[in-house]
Design an enzyme around this catalytic site. Structure first.
Site, PDB file in Angstrom:
ATOM      1  N   ASP A   1     -12.970   4.930   6.744  1.00 47.19           N
ATOM      2  CA  ASP A   1     -12.300   4.400   5.428  1.00 47.19           C
ATOM      3  C   ASP A   1     -12.952   3.142   4.988  1.00 47.19           C
ATOM      4  O   ASP A   1     -12.117   2.347   4.469  1.00 47.19           O
ATOM      5  CB  ASP A   1     -10.861   4.491   5.417  1.00 47.19           C
TER       6      ASP A   1
ATOM      7  N   GLY B   1       0.923  -1.230  -0.206  1.00 50.75           N
ATOM      8  CA  GLY B   1       0.034  -0.013   0.005  1.00 50.75           C
ATOM      9  C   GLY B   1       1.001   1.189  -0.070  1.00 50.75           C
ATOM     10  O   GLY B   1       1.883   1.164  -0.100  1.00 50.75           O
TER      11      GLY B   1
ATOM     12  N   LYS C   1       2.079  -6.188   9.080  1.00 48.63           N
ATOM     13  CA  LYS C   1       1.923  -5.002   8.397  1.00 48.63           C
ATOM     14  C   LYS C   1       3.339  -4.114   8.648  1.00 48.63           C
ATOM     15  O   LYS C   1       3.479  -3.781   9.874  1.00 48.63           O
ATOM     16  CB  LYS C   1       0.685  -4.134   8.494  1.00 48.63           C
TER      17      LYS C   1
END
Length: 197
Positions: A174, A60, A80
């Site tokens: 989001d 990302g 992540k």
């Protein structure tokens, strides 16, 4: 060649590469130019905290997500990792920390569980439940529009997750197909709590 050595752009993302990055060996030299440290995938097998990176799952704008394995108990997780160039930005680190705190406060079957968070040798990371399945955006791109009944079931699960989060005082901010994973049996899992407030 001297200008290229001191004022190069990354061949993949186009970001300006500083001379100190080139001098420090933090970039990869290619025949056509350079690839910055963020566009180089770390060697698989690297250990961060207690987790060995096994496979790159997704990339990302702020980080990469890997399949990883706990070195002792062999549990498969998703990890992540904040991009190296962003680790120096205080606002990005605060958002990453907010994602860890928000994730730790939530325990719901339709929200990806957060197991651990930390910093290892300058690398910031979040350890999460590994969900086997694509995000909703990818699912729609590969299979086409979902049948109404199937779409409704996914929407209901996401609504339950949001209702639970709201009950804990957290607003996601989001919600989009990219942030909804769809596992076997169309079980929906909401991710990316980093934008939550």
């Amino acid at each position: 060649m001297e200008f290229l050595e001191t004022h190069s752009n990354c061949l993949q993302c186009g970001r300006m590469i500083a001379q100190r990055e080139i001098a420090g060996g933090r970039v990869t030299r290619k025949k056509q130019g350079f690839v910055c440290c963020d566009c180089q995938v770390p060697d698989l097998g690297r250990v961060i905290g207690q987790y060995r990176l096994v496979e790159l799952i997704n990339e990302g704008t702020t980080g990469r997500i890997f399949r990883a394995e706990h070195v002792t108990i062999k549990r498969q997780v998703a990890i992540k990792i904040l991009l190296e160039r962003l680790a120096f930005k205080e606002t990005v680190k605060l958002r990453f920390l907010r994602e860890a705190r928000a994730g730790a406060a939530l325990n719901h079957p339709n929200i990806v569980n957060l197991f651990d968070a930390g910093e290892h040798e300058g690398t910031y990371y979040l350890v999460m439940e590994l969900v086997e399945g694509p995000n909703l955006q990818k699912l729609i791109e590969t299979e086409g529009a979902l049948a109404p009944g199937r779409a409704l079931q996914v929407a209901i699960q996401v609504a339950r997750a949001l209702d639970y989060a709201h009950g804990k005082g957290i607003v996601h901010r989001d919600v989009r197909p990219l942030n909804i994973l769809v596992a076997a049996g169309d079980k929906a899992k909401l991710i990316d709590i980093g934008t939550a407030k």
